[in-house]
Write a protein that holds these residues in place. Structure first.
Motif, PDB file in Angstrom:
ATOM      1  N   LEU A  62      47.289  46.668  45.352  1.00  0.00           N
ATOM      2  CA  LEU A  62      46.289  45.789  45.933  1.00  0.00           C
ATOM      3  C   LEU A  62      47.037  44.917  46.933  1.00  0.00           C
ATOM      4  N   MET A  63      46.627  44.948  48.204  1.00  0.00           N
ATOM      5  CA  MET A  63      47.305  44.185  49.257  1.00  0.00           C
ATOM      6  C   MET A  63      46.322  43.169  49.831  1.00  0.00           C
ATOM      7  N   PHE A  64      46.752  41.897  49.812  1.00  0.00           N
ATOM      8  CA  PHE A  64      45.907  40.824  50.321  1.00  0.00           C
ATOM      9  C   PHE A  64      46.684  40.012  51.344  1.00  0.00           C
ATOM     10  N   PHE A  65      46.044  39.701  52.472  1.00  0.00           N
ATOM     11  CA  PHE A  65      46.669  38.923  53.534  1.00  0.00           C
ATOM     12  C   PHE A  65      46.137  37.495  53.477  1.00  0.00           C
ATOM     13  N   GLY A  66      47.038  36.508  53.554  1.00  0.00           N
ATOM     14  CA  GLY A  66      46.616  35.119  53.501  1.00  0.00           C
ATOM     15  C   GLY A  66      47.771  34.190  53.830  1.00  0.00           C
ATOM     16  N   PHE A  67      47.679  32.951  53.340  1.00  0.00           N
ATOM     17  CA  PHE A  67      48.742  31.978  53.622  1.00  0.00           C
ATOM     18  C   PHE A  67      48.753  30.903  52.544  1.00  0.00           C
ATOM     19  N   THR A  68      49.891  30.265  52.370  1.00  0.00           N
ATOM     20  CA  THR A  68      50.076  29.352  51.238  1.00  0.00           C
ATOM     21  C   THR A  68      49.319  28.043  51.384  1.00  0.00           C
ATOM     22  N   HIS A  69      48.937  27.647  52.591  1.00  0.00           N
ATOM     23  CA  HIS A  69      48.176  26.417  52.785  1.00  0.00           C
ATOM     24  C   HIS A  69      46.666  26.651  52.698  1.00  0.00           C
ATOM     25  N   TRP A  84      41.702  40.932  36.952  1.00  0.00           N
ATOM     26  CA  TRP A  84      41.467  42.378  36.938  1.00  0.00           C
ATOM     27  C   TRP A  84      42.553  43.094  36.146  1.00  0.00           C
ATOM     28  N   LYS A  85      43.803  42.743  36.394  1.00  0.00           N
ATOM     29  CA  LYS A  85      44.907  43.391  35.672  1.00  0.00           C
ATOM     30  C   LYS A  85      44.814  43.125  34.177  1.00  0.00           C
ATOM     31  N   GLU A  86      44.530  41.879  33.828  1.00  0.00           N
ATOM     32  CA  GLU A  86      44.446  41.514  32.408  1.00  0.00           C
ATOM     33  C   GLU A  86      43.287  42.227  31.726  1.00  0.00           C
ATOM     34  N   ARG A  87      42.123  42.245  32.367  1.00  0.00           N
ATOM     35  CA  ARG A  87      40.940  42.874  31.769  1.00  0.00           C
ATOM     36  C   ARG A  87      41.133  44.378  31.584  1.00  0.00           C
ATOM     37  N   ILE A 175      38.084  45.572  48.329  1.00  0.00           N
ATOM     38  CA  ILE A 175      37.319  44.695  47.452  1.00  0.00           C
ATOM     39  C   ILE A 175      37.047  43.445  48.278  1.00  0.00           C
ATOM     40  N   THR A 176      35.791  43.107  48.445  1.00  0.00           N
ATOM     41  CA  THR A 176      35.452  41.967  49.288  1.00  0.00           C
ATOM     42  C   THR A 176      35.665  40.657  48.537  1.00  0.00           C
ATOM     43  N   TYR A 177      35.780  39.587  49.292  1.00  0.00           N
ATOM     44  CA  TYR A 177      35.970  38.267  48.694  1.00  0.00           C
ATOM     45  C   TYR A 177      34.768  37.922  47.817  1.00  0.00           C
ATOM     46  N   GLN A 178      35.039  37.511  46.596  1.00  0.00           N
ATOM     47  CA  GLN A 178      34.044  37.139  45.589  1.00  0.00           C
ATOM     48  C   GLN A 178      33.107  38.288  45.224  1.00  0.00           C
ATOM     49  N   GLU A 179      33.613  39.511  45.310  1.00  0.00           N
ATOM     50  CA  GLU A 179      32.813  40.660  44.862  1.00  0.00           C
ATOM     51  C   GLU A 179      32.566  40.543  43.364  1.00  0.00           C
ATOM     52  N   ASP A 180      31.436  41.065  42.921  1.00  0.00           N
ATOM     53  CA  ASP A 180      31.096  41.063  41.503  1.00  0.00           C
ATOM     54  C   ASP A 180      32.271  41.582  40.680  1.00  0.00           C
ATOM     55  N   THR A 181      32.612  40.868  39.623  1.00  0.00           N
ATOM     56  CA  THR A 181      33.801  41.198  38.831  1.00  0.00           C
ATOM     57  C   THR A 181      33.744  42.618  38.288  1.00  0.00           C
ATOM     58  N   GLN A 182      32.616  43.043  37.754  1.00  0.00           N
ATOM     59  CA  GLN A 182      32.540  44.387  37.191  1.00  0.00           C
ATOM     60  C   GLN A 182      32.694  45.452  38.263  1.00  0.00           C
ATOM     61  N   THR A 183      32.121  45.206  39.429  1.00  0.00           N
ATOM     62  CA  THR A 183      32.269  46.154  40.534  1.00  0.00           C
ATOM     63  C   THR A 183      33.735  46.260  40.939  1.00  0.00           C
ATOM     64  N   ALA A 184      34.406  45.110  41.032  1.00  0.00           N
ATOM     65  CA  ALA A 184      35.832  45.113  41.375  1.00  0.00           C
ATOM     66  C   ALA A 184      36.644  45.841  40.309  1.00  0.00           C
ATOM     67  N   LEU A 185      36.337  45.601  39.050  1.00  0.00           N
ATOM     68  CA  LEU A 185      37.053  46.283  37.963  1.00  0.00           C
ATOM     69  C   LEU A 185      36.866  47.793  38.045  1.00  0.00           C
ATOM     70  N   ASP A 186      35.644  48.222  38.335  1.00  0.00           N
ATOM     71  CA  ASP A 186      35.379  49.665  38.457  1.00  0.00           C
ATOM     72  C   ASP A 186      36.186  50.264  39.605  1.00  0.00           C
ATOM     73  N   LYS A 187      36.297  49.537  40.712  1.00  0.00           N
ATOM     74  CA  LYS A 187      37.075  50.032  41.856  1.00  0.00           C
ATOM     75  C   LYS A 187      38.553  50.144  41.498  1.00  0.00           C
ATOM     76  N   VAL A 188      39.090  49.114  40.855  1.00  0.00           N
ATOM     77  CA  VAL A 188      40.509  49.132  40.483  1.00  0.00           C
ATOM     78  C   VAL A 188      40.781  50.257  39.491  1.00  0.00           C
ATOM     79  N   LYS A 189      39.864  50.450  38.564  1.00  0.00           N
ATOM     80  CA  LYS A 189      40.024  51.523  37.565  1.00  0.00           C
ATOM     81  C   LYS A 189      40.064  52.890  38.253  1.00  0.00           C
TER      82      LYS A 189
END
Length: 194
Positions: A62-69, A84-87, A175-189
């Motif tokens: 999973l690659m995410f682009f951002g910044f510390t501020h 997601w990893k924990e679940r 995975i879009t920002y604030q995507e439904d948790t279950q949808t994101a979990l299904d994608k990661v799986k």
């Protein structure tokens, strides 16, 4: 007269449909991931060593682009990757999480290490301006500095999707920002099961 106009219009629609089908069927097939990714060279916070596109091979990522501020999008997204990893009961060897800075002037190796220290297994990627531009270009990432009113400080607007990359280094989805948790979990799986 109206009947002739309809016939002509339907003929045009049919011609466009046939043309689109011919173009689709005769265009060269791109290899998987050909439109996404490319060469880059950054430094990993985990080792202090060079990290390139070749290092993506072997582990789904999973690659995410951002910044510390970043006030909210980045910390929220990084927290979600932990959920997601924990679940799904995933170890770092099952799924790698990369946080790529789009703010190279402030996000040094030490700053990124400190920022990511509370997060389990997230690896930061840092580079100079040219290296950052190169990896952004490779992954089609947008970012721009935005001056804050009446201040010398700035924020950074940036692409907020998480890129999923399979264990062969190819684009798998987002995975879009604030995507439904279950949808994101299904994608990661699905990503880790490929």
């Amino acid at each position: 007269m109206l009947g002739k106009v309809r016939i002509v219009l339907w003929a045009i629609v049919a011609l466009v449909a046939v043309s689109a089908t011919v173009i689709y069927l005769t265009k060269p097939i791109q290899p998987s991931g050909a439109m996404f990714g490319g060469p880059f060279e950054m430094v990993a916070t985990s080792t202090g060593e060079t990290f390139t596109q070749d290092d993506l091979i072997g582990t789904p990522t999973l690659m995410f682009f951002g910044f510390t501020h970043c006030p909210d999008v980045c910390p929220n997204t990084l927290y979600e990757t932990q959920v997601w990893k924990e679940r799904l009961g995933l170890a770092d060897s099952d799924l790698r999480v990369l946080f790529v800075t789009v703010d190279p002037s402030r996000d040094t190796l030490d700053v990124m290490r400190e920022y990511l220290s509370p997060l389990d297994g997230v690896v930061g990627l840092v580079g100079n301006e040219a290296q950052t531009d190169e990896i952004k270009r490779s992954y089609g990432v947008f970012s721009e500095q935005v001056e804050e009113d009446g201040s010398s400080q700035y924020s950074v607007n940036h692409t907020a999707s998480v890129f999923m990359i399979d264990d062969e280094g190819n684009f798998f989805g987002t995975i879009t920002y604030q995507e439904d948790t279950q949808t994101a979990l299904d994608k990661v799986k699905r990503l880790i099961e490929t």
